[in-house]
Design a protein around this motif. Structure first.
Motif, PDB file in Angstrom:
ATOM      1  N   UNK A  32       0.829  -1.207   0.000  1.00 15.05           N
ATOM      2  CA  UNK A  32       0.000   0.000   0.000  1.00 15.05           C
ATOM      3  C   UNK A  32       0.865   1.259   0.000  1.00 15.05           C
ATOM      4  N   UNK A  33       1.876   1.288   0.862  1.00 16.84           N
ATOM      5  CA  UNK A  33       2.744   2.461   0.935  1.00 16.84           C
ATOM      6  C   UNK A  33       3.519   2.645  -0.365  1.00 16.84           C
ATOM      7  N   UNK A  34       3.860   1.539  -1.026  1.00 17.42           N
ATOM      8  CA  UNK A  34       4.571   1.601  -2.300  1.00 17.42           C
ATOM      9  C   UNK A  34       3.634   1.897  -3.467  1.00 17.42           C
ATOM     10  N   UNK A  35       2.383   2.198  -3.164  1.00 12.55           N
ATOM     11  CA  UNK A  35       1.374   2.528  -4.170  1.00 12.55           C
ATOM     12  C   UNK A  35       1.135   1.371  -5.143  1.00 12.55           C
ATOM     13  N   UNK A  36       1.149   0.148  -4.592  1.00 12.51           N
ATOM     14  CA  UNK A  36       0.849  -1.051  -5.365  1.00 12.51           C
ATOM     15  C   UNK A  36      -0.430  -1.664  -4.812  1.00 12.51           C
ATOM     16  N   UNK A  37      -1.309  -2.077  -5.702  1.00 13.44           N
ATOM     17  CA  UNK A  37      -2.585  -2.655  -5.298  1.00 13.44           C
ATOM     18  C   UNK A  37      -2.436  -4.165  -5.148  1.00 13.44           C
ATOM     19  N   UNK A  38      -2.623  -4.660  -3.939  1.00 10.70           N
ATOM     20  CA  UNK A  38      -2.466  -6.094  -3.682  1.00 10.70           C
ATOM     21  C   UNK A  38      -3.394  -6.929  -4.549  1.00 10.70           C
ATOM     22  N   UNK A  39      -4.522  -6.353  -4.961  1.00  5.30           N
ATOM     23  CA  UNK A  39      -5.477  -7.097  -5.783  1.00  5.30           C
ATOM     24  C   UNK A  39      -4.943  -7.383  -7.178  1.00  5.30           C
ATOM     25  N   UNK A  40      -3.885  -6.674  -7.585  1.00  8.43           N
ATOM     26  CA  UNK A  40      -3.295  -6.903  -8.911  1.00  8.43           C
ATOM     27  C   UNK A  40      -2.330  -8.086  -8.913  1.00  8.43           C
TER      28      UNK A  40
END
Length: 237
Positions: A32-40
């Motif tokens: 989340x902090x790295x601006x990555x969506x875990x859902x991807x």
């Protein structure tokens, strides 16, 4: 990318479940902090670790910075308040290649074999012992992944923050690259056996251009680990 908790055996079922929850929470917070969506990502639980399969469109550098330093920071913070039996040291391996994604969401392909060997390698196991009490997170990159990310001007990915190591596990032999808090110092060369949380790590040897090690090859686990700092020279913990 995969993560594995070093020295997880022998802690008992309740503590194992607790440290598994801690790792997963730390990883998802770091995404989340790295601006990555875990859902991807395709996520798989591996028992005492986990594996992430990134979408093909994600730039490779996004799996390194700031994701790995953020993950390490969260593990370090947990360890400050945790007892010895619930502290974490995490190994991480990162690789890239073409894989097969089946309709049911399962994935397969030869890149996972290389990832497993990197995760089980002696250089990475010894890197988790760097520093006083071990490091929260140590990561190893395949040479292919290193060449496509490090030294290309990406923030936090300066080449002098990585240490070269030759990995030999079973039939797999290849150059790889280590990063962990306290780099650049090469890991001790030894048997590749994991230590428990209470064991004292051996002091690291001076960094060398090449280190040839042999791992036992026991187990096949996917893992990922990273240090709690920005991967840059003279700015590490």
């Amino acid at each position: 990318m995969a993560c594995d908790i070093a020295g997880s055996a022998g802690r008992g079922e309740q503590r194992l479940q607790e440290i598994r929850r801690v790792l997963r929470s730390a990883l998802f917070d770091a995404l989340r902090v790295a601006d990555l969506d875990a859902r991807d990502f395709a996520f798989a639980d591996t028992g005492d670790g986990c594996r992430l399969v990134a979408p093909a469109a994600l730039p490779k550098a996004g799996l390194l910075f700031p994701l790995l330093p953020e993950l390490c920071s969260r593990i370090r913070e947990h360890n400050r308040h945790a007892g010895a039996d619930t502290q974490l040291r995490v190994r991480a391996a990162v690789h890239a290649g073409e894989i097969r994604l089946d309709p049911d969401g399962t994935v397969s392909g030869s890149p996972f074999e290389a990832l497993a060997r990197l995760l089980d390698s002696a250089p990475l196991r010894h890197a988790t012992l760097a520093g006083t009490g071990g490091t929260p997170l140590a990561a190893i990159l395949s040479h292919h992944f290193y060449e496509e990310t490090v030294g290309h001007g990406h923030e936090g990915l300066e080449a002098d923050a990585f240490t070269a190591a030759d990995v030999r596990v079973k039939e797999y032999a290849a150059r790889a690259w280590l990063w962990y808090p306290g780099s650049p110092v090469g890991p001790q060369v030894g048997t590749g056996r994991d230590s428990g949380p209470g064991e004292q790590p051996a002091p690291p040897e001076p960094r060398t251009v090449e280190q040839v090690v042999r791992a036992t090859g026991n187990g096949t686990v996917f893992a990922v680990h990273r240090g709690d700092q920005h991967i840059r020279h003279n700015d590490r913990d």
